[in-house]
Design an enzyme around this catalytic site. Structure first.
Site, PDB file in Angstrom:
ATOM      1  N   HIS A  25       0.813  -1.235   0.000  1.00 49.29           N
ATOM      2  CA  HIS A  25       0.000   0.000   0.000  1.00 49.29           C
ATOM      3  C   HIS A  25       0.847   1.285   0.000  1.00 49.29           C
ATOM      4  CE1 HIS A  25       0.382   0.451   4.365  1.00 49.29           C
ATOM      5  NE2 HIS A  25      -0.523  -0.443   4.681  1.00 49.29           N
ATOM      6  N   HIS A  79      -6.108  -7.715  14.810  1.00 49.37           N
ATOM      7  CA  HIS A  79      -6.118  -6.538  13.929  1.00 49.37           C
ATOM      8  C   HIS A  79      -6.944  -6.858  12.680  1.00 49.37           C
ATOM      9  CE1 HIS A  79      -4.900  -3.089  11.723  1.00 49.37           C
ATOM     10  NE2 HIS A  79      -3.752  -3.511  11.237  1.00 49.37           N
ATOM     11  N   GLU A  81      -7.031  -5.277   9.681  1.00 43.81           N
ATOM     12  CA  GLU A  81      -6.507  -4.966   8.344  1.00 43.81           C
ATOM     13  C   GLU A  81      -6.371  -6.253   7.515  1.00 43.81           C
ATOM     14  OE1 GLU A  81      -3.002  -2.533   8.500  1.00 43.81           O
ATOM     15  OE2 GLU A  81      -3.309  -1.784   6.452  1.00 43.81           O
ATOM     16  N   ASP A  83      -4.440  -7.746   5.492  1.00 43.38           N
ATOM     17  CA  ASP A  83      -3.283  -8.657   5.428  1.00 43.38           C
ATOM     18  C   ASP A  83      -3.309  -9.643   6.595  1.00 43.38           C
ATOM     19  OD1 ASP A  83      -2.877  -6.282   6.856  1.00 43.38           O
ATOM     20  OD2 ASP A  83      -0.709  -6.400   6.733  1.00 43.38           O
ATOM     21  N   HIS A 146      -2.091   0.153  15.116  1.00 39.65           N
ATOM     22  CA  HIS A 146      -2.237   1.436  14.454  1.00 39.65           C
ATOM     23  C   HIS A 146      -3.636   1.658  13.875  1.00 39.65           C
ATOM     24  CE1 HIS A 146      -1.693  -0.013  10.087  1.00 39.65           C
ATOM     25  NE2 HIS A 146      -1.651  -1.092  10.831  1.00 39.65           N
ATOM     26  N   ASP A 165       0.608  -5.543  14.611  1.00 37.55           N
ATOM     27  CA  ASP A 165       1.572  -4.889  13.724  1.00 37.55           C
ATOM     28  C   ASP A 165       2.723  -4.210  14.477  1.00 37.55           C
ATOM     29  OD1 ASP A 165       0.617  -5.657  11.273  1.00 37.55           O
ATOM     30  OD2 ASP A 165      -0.597  -3.873  10.948  1.00 37.55           O
ATOM     31  N   TYR A 192       9.574   0.396   9.263  1.00 38.86           N
ATOM     32  CA  TYR A 192       8.198   0.076   9.633  1.00 38.86           C
ATOM     33  C   TYR A 192       7.646   1.127  10.597  1.00 38.86           C
ATOM     34  CZ  TYR A 192       4.090  -2.774  10.327  1.00 38.86           C
ATOM     35  OH  TYR A 192       2.791  -3.211  10.340  1.00 38.86           O
ATOM     36  N   HIS A 225       4.320  -9.209  11.315  1.00 37.89           N
ATOM     37  CA  HIS A 225       5.181  -9.171  10.126  1.00 37.89           C
ATOM     38  C   HIS A 225       6.633  -9.362  10.568  1.00 37.89           C
ATOM     39  CE1 HIS A 225       2.071  -7.503   7.466  1.00 37.89           C
ATOM     40  NE2 HIS A 225       1.790  -6.610   8.390  1.00 37.89           N
TER      41      HIS A 225
END
Lengths: 397, 52
Positions: A25, A79, A81, A83, A146, A165, A192, A225
């Site tokens: 992104h 989370h 999001e 991914d 986040h 994250d 990151y 990640h």
């Protein structure tokens, strides 16, 4: 990974590596990334987080090497999001659609927006615990680290923090742990932080303080990640403390673009002036450097210096792109200065100064604009400007 | 005075104000300056919804 990694007795990393992704992104991922997911075997078997949609089968294959996915009792979504949740519905088909997916209160709202009516969701409270048999999980709300739904899951007996994250790095490689990857892990972690978390630095400070006050023991940090911090989780916590304080080091980042090399020539002279005072300087052309790499350099720089030619009464569009990006990540406690060449009208310096003020930066120089092509005297002015910037940095650091 | 909720779940409570950002207790949401943003996620005032 193509095979699960046992990270502690009965606890496995079962996520997937995305070797090919180079643009996450808008964030450049030169070494790909990984979508980490974790399996805990106990009287109740738990899966923590899933992966990007297209990796659903790979995740199920990894889980199947340890247990039948239908033997998983509870799934935790730290989370929303995509991914980490994209594969959720496909994975739940195999685990059992009726099984509970635990998430934060905002996770419930956000997962419902992503997958309306498809999941059996239950929101957990901040601090709520879940007994698995031999182990106890505790949930910590980490709003805006986040996303509004972000939360951590902590295994009390093993002292393992599943941090979503936070503390992550975009890295796909054959290393699973911090001690295997070596020093370069910090470069990935810094990138990151700069690109994903910098604007929430005050929340990071609050979180670190509350962790310290609560005396929470952290033996291992498993982000969603990159590699797992097993050897020295204290190292990344210390860096997060440093990055989120945003004190800055003796360093200036010059970002610039150029049409007929005049602004580029100015940028080099400003850089020479800064360097002459032994202050670190990074010269970054906005059409040569990715915005996320520029942001990484901005992370610890005390000063941001921007050079833009005036194009059609405005700033150069690629400089505007990068500045918009930097502005959104809200760097704090920064100094700033602008320069640029122009032809007939010369609005760029004025516009850049306004941008700095909007970003609450300390404008330490009125700015320097040069018509058409800088001559020797102009280049001297650029050099002197660089020295003045360096002196302000030295005063502040 | 009503409370207002941000899409990120933060609730502005006029009884508390927003001390860290210089908003005194007792300030109505309507009286917050236009420059005020959600202290949690940074959203502007227009995205908030009134709570009953």
């Amino acid at each position: 990974m193509f095979k699960p990694v046992e990270i502690a007795p009965g606890i496995y990393s079962v996520g997937c590596r995305d070797w090919d992704i180079r643009d996450f992104h808008g964030y450049s991922t030169y070494e790909g990334t990984s979508y980490n997911a974790f399996l805990i075997l106990d009287e109740k078997n738990v899966l923590i987080d899933t992966v990007k949609k297209e990796f659903a089968q790979e995740l199920l294959d990894n889980i199947s090497k340890i247990i039948d996915p239908s033997d998983i009792d509870v799934v935790i979504s730290n989370h929303t999001e995509m991914d980490h949740s994209g594969a959720l519905t496909a994975v739940m088909e195999r685990i059992g659609k009726e099984k509970t997916v635990l998430c934060s209160k905002m996770g419930l709202k956000n997962l419902n927006s992503h997958f309306p009516g498809k999941l059996n969701l239950r929101a957990v409270d901040n601090g709520e615990e879940l007994n698995l048999g031999k182990r106890t999980l505790a949930f910590m709300e980490t709003k805006m680290l986040h996303w509004p739904d972000s939360m951590f899951t902590y295994v009390k007996e093993d002292k393992i923090l599943f941090s979503s994250d936070a503390f992550g790095q975009h890295y796909a490689g054959d290393c699973a742990f911090d001690d295997e990857i070596g020093d370069k892990v910090m470069d990935h972690a810094a990138k990151y932080y700069a690109n994903i978390l910098l604007n929430y630095s005050s929340r990071v400070q609050t979180l670190l303080k509350s962790v310290q006050e609560s005396g929470l023991e952290i033996g291992m940090i498993c982000p969603d990640h990159g590699v797992i911090w097993r050897d020295n989780p204290g190292a990344i916590i210390a860096r997060y403390d440093e990055w989120s304080k945003q004190d800055g080091v003796k360093k200036a980042v010059i970002i610039f673009d150029t049409m007929w090399k005049s602004t580029a020539t100015m940028a080099r002279e400003v850089a020479k002036g800064i360097e002459s005072r032994d202050v670190h300087v990074r010269l970054m052309n906005t059409r040569k450097c990715h915005r996320s790499d520029i942001m990484t350099e901005v992370l610890d720089a005390k000063a941001l210096v921007v050079g833009s030619p005036t194009l059609n009464n405005g700033i150069f569009p690629v400089v505007a792109d990068v500045l918009t990006y930097i502005k959104g990540l809200k760097p704090q406690n920064r100094m700033a200065a602008a320069f640029g060449s122009y032809g007939w009208s010369g609005e760029s310096v004025k516009i850049l100064n306004r941008e700095f003020e909007a970003m609450k930066m300390d404008v330490i120089h009125e700015g320097l604009k040069i018509q058409y092509v800088p001559d020797e005297a102009d280049l001297e002015k650029c050099f002197v400007m660089g020295q003045a910037i360096a002196d302000k940095i030295l005063d502040a650091c | 005075m009503s409370k207002y909720e941000c899409p990120c779940d933060y609730v502005y409570d006029p009884a508390e104000g927003d001390y860290e950002n210089g908003i005194e207790a007792g300030t109505a949401f309507e009286d917050l300056p236009d420059s005020w943003v959600c202290p949690l996620c940074g959203a502007e005032k227009e995205f908030f919804e009134k709570l009953d």
